[in-house]
Design a protein around this motif. Structure first.
Motif, PDB file in Angstrom:
ATOM      1  N   ASN A 237       0.630  -0.958  -0.044  1.00  0.00           N
ATOM      2  CA  ASN A 237      -0.105  -0.327   0.400  1.00  0.00           C
ATOM      3  C   ASN A 237       0.876   1.548   0.292  1.00  0.00           C
ATOM      4  O   ASN A 237       0.724   2.160  -0.757  1.00  0.00           O
ATOM      5  CB  ASN A 237      -0.601  -0.164   1.069  1.00  0.00           C
ATOM      6  N   ILE A 238       2.164   1.513   0.304  1.00  0.00           N
ATOM      7  CA  ILE A 238       2.672   1.902   0.173  1.00  0.00           C
ATOM      8  C   ILE A 238       3.642   2.804  -0.196  1.00  0.00           C
ATOM      9  O   ILE A 238       4.160   3.589  -0.721  1.00  0.00           O
ATOM     10  CB  ILE A 238       3.558   2.593   2.497  1.00  0.00           C
ATOM     11  N   PHE A 239       4.234   1.780  -0.930  1.00  0.00           N
ATOM     12  CA  PHE A 239       5.321   1.945  -2.504  1.00  0.00           C
ATOM     13  C   PHE A 239       4.212   3.171  -3.253  1.00  0.00           C
ATOM     14  O   PHE A 239       5.443   3.406  -3.733  1.00  0.00           O
ATOM     15  CB  PHE A 239       5.439   0.660  -2.551  1.00  0.00           C
ATOM     16  N   SER A 240       3.464   2.873  -3.295  1.00  0.00           N
ATOM     17  CA  SER A 240       3.166   3.140  -4.910  1.00  0.00           C
ATOM     18  C   SER A 240       2.329   5.036  -3.756  1.00  0.00           C
ATOM     19  O   SER A 240       2.678   5.954  -5.072  1.00  0.00           O
ATOM     20  CB  SER A 240       1.318   2.678  -4.665  1.00  0.00           C
ATOM     21  N   LEU A 241       2.465   5.418  -2.863  1.00  0.00           N
ATOM     22  CA  LEU A 241       2.591   6.993  -2.622  1.00  0.00           C
ATOM     23  C   LEU A 241       4.600   7.861  -2.584  1.00  0.00           C
ATOM     24  O   LEU A 241       4.544   8.818  -1.783  1.00  0.00           O
ATOM     25  CB  LEU A 241       2.606   6.964  -1.084  1.00  0.00           C
ATOM     26  N   ILE A 242       5.390   6.459  -2.544  1.00  0.00           N
ATOM     27  CA  ILE A 242       7.145   6.890  -2.365  1.00  0.00           C
ATOM     28  C   ILE A 242       7.461   7.740  -3.953  1.00  0.00           C
ATOM     29  O   ILE A 242       6.858   7.402  -4.737  1.00  0.00           O
ATOM     30  CB  ILE A 242       7.612   6.072  -1.676  1.00  0.00           C
ATOM     31  N   ASP A 243       7.972   8.738  -3.689  1.00  0.00           N
ATOM     32  CA  ASP A 243       8.347   9.210  -4.969  1.00  0.00           C
ATOM     33  C   ASP A 243       9.954   8.690  -5.465  1.00  0.00           C
ATOM     34  O   ASP A 243      10.870   9.358  -4.393  1.00  0.00           O
ATOM     35  CB  ASP A 243       9.248  10.324  -5.074  1.00  0.00           C
ATOM     36  N   THR A 244       9.871   7.596  -5.627  1.00  0.00           N
ATOM     37  CA  THR A 244      11.040   7.139  -6.114  1.00  0.00           C
ATOM     38  C   THR A 244      12.688   7.655  -6.298  1.00  0.00           C
ATOM     39  O   THR A 244      13.805   7.249  -6.747  1.00  0.00           O
ATOM     40  CB  THR A 244      11.231   6.103  -6.644  1.00  0.00           C
ATOM     41  N   ASN A 245      12.784   8.952  -6.462  1.00  0.00           N
ATOM     42  CA  ASN A 245      13.034   9.906  -7.488  1.00  0.00           C
ATOM     43  C   ASN A 245      13.774  11.215  -6.280  1.00  0.00           C
ATOM     44  O   ASN A 245      14.850  11.466  -6.271  1.00  0.00           O
ATOM     45  CB  ASN A 245      12.872  10.483  -8.140  1.00  0.00           C
ATOM     46  N   LYS A 246      13.134  10.406  -4.867  1.00  0.00           N
ATOM     47  CA  LYS A 246      13.911  11.553  -3.574  1.00  0.00           C
ATOM     48  C   LYS A 246      14.498  10.419  -2.510  1.00  0.00           C
ATOM     49  O   LYS A 246      14.451   9.708  -2.199  1.00  0.00           O
ATOM     50  CB  LYS A 246      12.204  12.395  -3.456  1.00  0.00           C
ATOM     51  N   THR A 247      15.485  11.338  -2.370  1.00  0.00           N
ATOM     52  CA  THR A 247      16.445  10.028  -0.746  1.00  0.00           C
ATOM     53  C   THR A 247      15.418  10.242  -0.198  1.00  0.00           C
ATOM     54  O   THR A 247      15.175   8.857   0.700  1.00  0.00           O
ATOM     55  CB  THR A 247      17.581  10.981  -1.176  1.00  0.00           C
ATOM     56  N   ASN A 248      14.665  11.064   0.593  1.00  0.00           N
ATOM     57  CA  ASN A 248      14.129  11.416   1.474  1.00  0.00           C
ATOM     58  C   ASN A 248      12.792  11.780   1.540  1.00  0.00           C
ATOM     59  O   ASN A 248      12.181  12.732   0.845  1.00  0.00           O
ATOM     60  CB  ASN A 248      14.838  11.626   2.852  1.00  0.00           C
ATOM     61  N   GLU A 249      11.375  11.943   2.325  1.00  0.00           N
ATOM     62  CA  GLU A 249      10.248  12.529   2.166  1.00  0.00           C
ATOM     63  C   GLU A 249       9.545  12.074   3.103  1.00  0.00           C
ATOM     64  O   GLU A 249      10.291  11.340   4.038  1.00  0.00           O
ATOM     65  CB  GLU A 249       9.511  12.388   0.685  1.00  0.00           C
ATOM     66  N   THR A 250       8.851  12.987   3.745  1.00  0.00           N
ATOM     67  CA  THR A 250       7.504  13.013   4.734  1.00  0.00           C
ATOM     68  C   THR A 250       6.172  12.802   3.479  1.00  0.00           C
ATOM     69  O   THR A 250       5.817  13.104   2.553  1.00  0.00           O
ATOM     70  CB  THR A 250       7.527  13.748   5.473  1.00  0.00           C
ATOM     71  N   ILE A 251       5.110  10.757   4.215  1.00  0.00           N
ATOM     72  CA  ILE A 251       4.494  10.624   3.983  1.00  0.00           C
ATOM     73  C   ILE A 251       2.750  10.544   4.055  1.00  0.00           C
ATOM     74  O   ILE A 251       3.400  10.492   5.634  1.00  0.00           O
ATOM     75  CB  ILE A 251       4.450   9.295   2.400  1.00  0.00           C
ATOM     76  N   LYS A 252       2.041  10.604   4.124  1.00  0.00           N
ATOM     77  CA  LYS A 252       1.111  10.088   5.135  1.00  0.00           C
ATOM     78  C   LYS A 252      -0.124   9.243   4.733  1.00  0.00           C
ATOM     79  O   LYS A 252      -0.521   8.875   3.386  1.00  0.00           O
ATOM     80  CB  LYS A 252       0.127  11.372   4.900  1.00  0.00           C
ATOM     81  N   TYR A 253      -0.243   7.826   5.431  1.00  0.00           N
ATOM     82  CA  TYR A 253      -1.246   6.768   4.753  1.00  0.00           C
ATOM     83  C   TYR A 253      -2.132   6.515   6.567  1.00  0.00           C
ATOM     84  O   TYR A 253      -0.820   6.540   6.950  1.00  0.00           O
ATOM     85  CB  TYR A 253       0.672   5.384   4.496  1.00  0.00           C
ATOM     86  N   ASN A 254      -3.432   5.543   5.601  1.00  0.00           N
ATOM     87  CA  ASN A 254      -3.956   5.150   7.104  1.00  0.00           C
ATOM     88  C   ASN A 254      -3.907   6.419   8.519  1.00  0.00           C
ATOM     89  O   ASN A 254      -3.682   6.260   9.346  1.00  0.00           O
ATOM     90  CB  ASN A 254      -3.471   4.146   7.623  1.00  0.00           C
ATOM     91  N   SER A 255      -3.722   8.194   8.258  1.00  0.00           N
ATOM     92  CA  SER A 255      -3.745   9.198   8.844  1.00  0.00           C
ATOM     93  C   SER A 255      -2.307   8.912  10.260  1.00  0.00           C
ATOM     94  O   SER A 255      -2.942   9.558  10.989  1.00  0.00           O
ATOM     95  CB  SER A 255      -5.321   9.074   9.807  1.00  0.00           C
TER      96      SER A 255
END
Length: 574
Positions: A237-255
């Protein structure tokens, strides 16, 4: 004046409130950014720890495994003998023995491979049946090691997926016989990260543009040119939310908030083969951040409210002082205005005397002539009618003069649009006799189309004050010097320019900057009040939003150059 004070007060309060809100907003913004930066620093610190830990694990593994391989290659005479003699049967036995030993030492070792110097697979301890493959087209690390006859290490994809591989050419007596490869599952390098209460997650993502939907019957999840083999539900579920071109980022999943960090897995020639994807649950940090932001906003609002209360309280304390100041200024202005009116009235009485002197003389002469004629018995009926007409004519002129002066002292109640020429000509008519008696020549060039909006009598009084001053100065000149006042009025763009110039010798430089001040006069105190020009500036600036200035100029009178004063009035068009 009170309107201006109240307006300034309102503007000050409004400006102060805006400033408080603006400053409060800046502090709130800075505080929020500081809190966000603290949270980001915490995330960066976790990522740095992850980076250093994986770097350290790789370096430690490479050194320890390299020592083990060197021990096999250089110190085991049997292994050397079997390789040189091409004894495959005994080589395979030793390979199996070494592989089992390494598996006991490190369970993540999953590749143990012997390859010919021509890139042909001789033996795989991890997959005994997969021998005889030509590795030239898909195993660059082996091809490069065989070509250069040097050891290589790095991450590389193979049929079993990505692995960290160390490749050693087997060279005895400067002869290259074969190449030995050992590989380890990249999970080894993140094994020290333990999942605690759904806080840390890690998986391996592989880079390949031509991946199939399944590898060895295991499902594949893709994101751009990266994929995960057989991921768990969380990564599905979470892999599709990630930008693979970025080394690090903050995402929101299931609140929940997660920090992602990708440790790139590079090949021996520094190409990206994949990455270790670390996902950290930072929801608690964000809850704290939200709480701190809300607290900061509330504090700033309370502070702003307190400051506003203090400001209003301070204004309530000083409001009486402001009102008293206004009353004093109002009384002062009324006193000046009354004094100006009295001074103007005195001037007008003098002008009336000048205007009436000739008509009264004529009426007296006509009446005396009629009396003498009556006494001599020569007064005819025609003479009576003629003399009566003369008396009526001059008394009507005197009556008109009284009406003109009475209109001058009337207070305008409403603003009107009037001709500038009419206002100036009215002044000249009122002072005509006074100018004549003082031998003063008036030259005026006034554009008759110029219109002004305001109180006509006020503007008339302003002009009259300047003309009276000019008359008084000109009357002091020697009798042989011509006396002249020149009035010009033109309209340019959005302004009206009026100049009143005399040849009375100008104004001394040490006092020219003071003549518009109240009670300043160069005359004796019995002859001048010093408020005429001050009231003129008040009328021009406050009632007409204009400006007035004075300077010394040279003026040509009858072919000769004289020094004089020039008043310049600038009025905006209505």
């Amino acid at each position: 004046m009170k309107k201006n004070i109240n307006l300034n007060k309102q503007n000050f309060i409004f400006g102060l409130l805006i400033s408080i809100i603006f400053i409060s907003s800046i502090f709130t913004y800075i505080n929020i950014q500081d809190q966000k930066q603290i949270t980001q620093n915490k995330i960066d610190e976790i990522n740095n720890i992850t980076q250093n830990t994986i770097d350290g694990n790789i370096i430690f593994f490479r050194r320890s495994l390299s020592q083990m391989l060197l021990q096999i290659i250089r110190q085991d005479d049997k292994f050397k003998q079997y390789i040189i003699s091409n004894d495959k049967q005994n080589t395979i036995k030793l390979m199996n023995k070494y592989f089992k030993r390494m598996k006991k030492i490190n369970r993540y070792v999953n590749i143990f491979h012997l390859i010919s110097k021509n890139n042909i697979s001789i033996y795989r301890a991890h997959k005994p049946n997969l021998n005889g493959d030509d590795l030239s087209s898909f195993r660059p690390i082996i091809v490069n090691a065989n070509k250069l006859k040097r050891s290589r290490y790095g991450f590389e994809n193979g049929k079993l997926g990505i692995a960290y591989r160390i490749v050693f050419p087997l060279i005895y007596d400067n002869i290259h016989y074969a190449t030995l490869e050992i590989g380890v599952d990249p999970k080894l390098f993140v094994s020290s990260f333990i999942t605690i209460q759904d806080k840390f997650h890690s998986t391996i993502i592989i880079k390949n543009n031509q991946i199939k939907d399944k590898i060895q019957n295991k499902p594949v999840v893709r994101n751009n040119n990266f994929y995960i083999v057989n991921p768990d539900n969380f990564y599905k579920n979470i892999f599709s939310l990630i930008d693979t071109n970025k080394t690090n980022e903050t995402i929101k999943y299931n609140s929940k908030h997660y920090s992602t960090y990708k440790y790139l897995l590079r090949t021996f020639d520094n190409q990206v083969a994949g990455a270790v994807l670390m996902v950290t649950n930072i929801s608690n940090d964000y809850k704290q951040l939200d709480h701190q932001i809300i607290t900061s906003i509330i504090k700033q609002l309370i502070l702003s409210f307190v400051i506003i209360l203090i400001v209003f309280y301070a204004f309530s304390l000083y409001d009486k002082k402001i009102s008293n100041l206004y009353k004093k200024e109002q009384q002062h202005e009324q006193t000046l205005a009354q004094q100006s009116k009295l001074a103007a009235m005195g001037e007008m009485i003098g002008n009336i005397a000048h205007q009436w002197r000739q008509p009264l003389s004529v009426v007296s002469t006509v009446a005396s002539g009629m009396k003498v004629q009556e006494e001599l018995g020569i007064l005819s009926k025609d003479e009576i009618f003629k003399s009566s007409d003369q008396i009526v004519k001059y008394t009507q002129y005197m009556s008109k003069t009284i009406d003109d002066f009475r209109d001058f002292f009337k207070q305008d109640k409403t603003k009107t649009t009037f001709s500038l020429e009419d206002a100036l000509i009215k002044d000249l008519e009122l002072m005509k006799a006074s100018f004549t008696n003082n031998y003063i020549k008036i030259i005026h060039n006034i554009d008759p189309t110029i219109k002004v909006y305001g109180y006509k009598n006020e503007l008339t009084q302003a002009f009259l004050n300047i003309l009276n001053n000019a008359k008084d100065q000109l009357s002091n000149l020697k009798s042989d010097i011509p006396r002249q006042i020149v009035i010009n009025a033109i309209q340019e763009k959005k302004y009206i320019y009026i100049t009143i110039t005399d040849n009375a010798g100008g104004i001394k430089e040490n006092i020219i900057g003071k003549i518009f001040e109240p009670y300043f006069t160069t005359k004796h105190k019995t002859q001048g009040t010093g408020i005429g020009l001050y009231m003129t500036t008040q009328i021009i600036s406050q009632h007409y939003n204009g400006t007035i200035e004075v300077k010394n100029v040279n003026i040509n009178v009858d072919g000769k150059i004289y020094k004089g004063a020039q008043f310049i009035i600038k009025l905006p068009l209505y």
